[in-house]
Design an enzyme around this catalytic site. Structure first.
Site, short mmCIF file in Angstrom:
data_model
loop_
_atom_site.label_atom_id
_atom_site.label_comp_id
_atom_site.label_asym_id
_atom_site.label_seq_id
_atom_site.Cartn_x
_atom_site.Cartn_y
_atom_site.Cartn_z
N ASP A 1 -32.43 -5.47 -11.42
CA ASP A 1 -33.68 -5.67 -10.70
C ASP A 1 -34.58 -6.51 -11.49
O ASP A 1 -35.61 -7.39 -10.91
CB ASP A 1 -34.34 -4.41 -10.28
CG ASP A 1 -33.67 -3.92 -8.84
OD1 ASP A 1 -33.52 -4.75 -7.78
OD2 ASP A 1 -33.39 -2.77 -8.71
N HIS B 1 -29.02 4.36 -3.38
CA HIS B 1 -28.22 3.51 -3.18
C HIS B 1 -27.00 4.07 -2.58
O HIS B 1 -25.79 3.44 -2.51
CB HIS B 1 -27.78 2.29 -4.22
CG HIS B 1 -28.90 1.50 -4.64
ND1 HIS B 1 -29.66 0.83 -3.64
CD2 HIS B 1 -29.76 1.39 -5.86
CE1 HIS B 1 -30.67 0.04 -4.36
NE2 HIS B 1 -30.72 0.37 -5.66
#
Length: 251
Positions: A176, A45
């Site tokens: 997530d 990320h």
């Protein structure tokens, strides 16, 4: 210096780290001065290249921190180079099944048990100065191979995933997981899945990690039994400090 895994020889150990998203040796130095035990260079990320990842590993270790790398995905072709750069370990995102766990672990263990290639002239082999047995032993036994379980199916099957030979660290991605279940992060069903993973990891002597937003949440994670905890990240800590400064100026 101890590797990341070496620290867990002491029962009850909890290491605190943070994600490194910035290509900045100065912020790495400040993280070390602040007292972080380890950093994870985030190539999933954040826009790190292999070169910036390598320099972050070397600098962090020189400053006394352990250095892990989160791969961009579970199919990353850079895992060999990351390990030969001397990283203390890797985090592999979104591992969903036993089959995926076996495949990614295979590439991180030397033959004949796995398929990692010999690269003794790399930094991990002290540029050819390490004995072959020393290089192989460190790679097979002292490097963290942490799988990130972030989907409901993976958490439900966590015991079988933990039993895959070569798995020596585990990590739960709470954000997530909430997306996967469609339930808020603090929902009891999510909490039960996390507890199942913690219990399974503890029973096998495998350190379990997670990521949280602040110090208070990190202390709660430690009390719950997590062995390593990521606290925020370099760029968010800077952003929050900058925003608080301007809010104070503007009243």
């Amino acid at each position: 210096m101890q590797t990341f895994l070496d620290a867990f020889a002491q029962p009850g150990t909890c290491l605190f780290g943070t994600w490194v998203k910035l290509n900045s040796l100065e912020t790495l130095e400040m993280l070390a001065q602040a007292g972080f035990d380890f950093v994870v260079v985030d190539t999933e990320h954040a826009p790190h290249t292999y070169e910036t990842t390598y320099r972050a590993i070397v600098t962090a270790q020189a400053l006394g921190m352990r250095a892990l790398v989160r791969l961009p995905d579970q199919n990353s072709v850079d895992v060999q180079r990351v390990l030969d750069s001397g990283a203390d370990g890797v985090l592999v995102p979104r591992v969903r099944s036993v089959q995926e766990a076996r495949r990614v672990i295979d590439g991180m263990i030397f033959s004949p048990e796995g398929s990692r290639g010999l690269g003794i002239t790399s930094r991990a082999g002290r540029w050819g100065l390490a004995a072959r047995d020393e290089y192989v032993q460190r790679g097979n036994q002292r490097v963290a191979r942490a799988l990130q379980l972030e989907d409901v199916e993976a958490l439900q099957d966590c015991e079988a995933i933990l039993d895959v030979p070569g798995v020596n660290a585990i990590f739960v991605g709470l954000g997530d997981l909430a997306l996967s279940t469609g339930k808020p992060g603090n929902h009891p069903d999510n909490d039960a899945l996390v507890q199942k993973l913690l219990d399974a990891a503890r029973a096998r002597g495998v350190p379990c990690g997670t990521a949280v937003g602040d110090a208070a949440a990190a202390q709660r994670a430690k009390a719950r039994g997590f062995g390593f905890v990521m606290v925020s990240n370099d760029v968010t800590m800077f952003a929050r400090a900058a925003r608080e400064a301007m809010q104070g100026l503007k009243g």
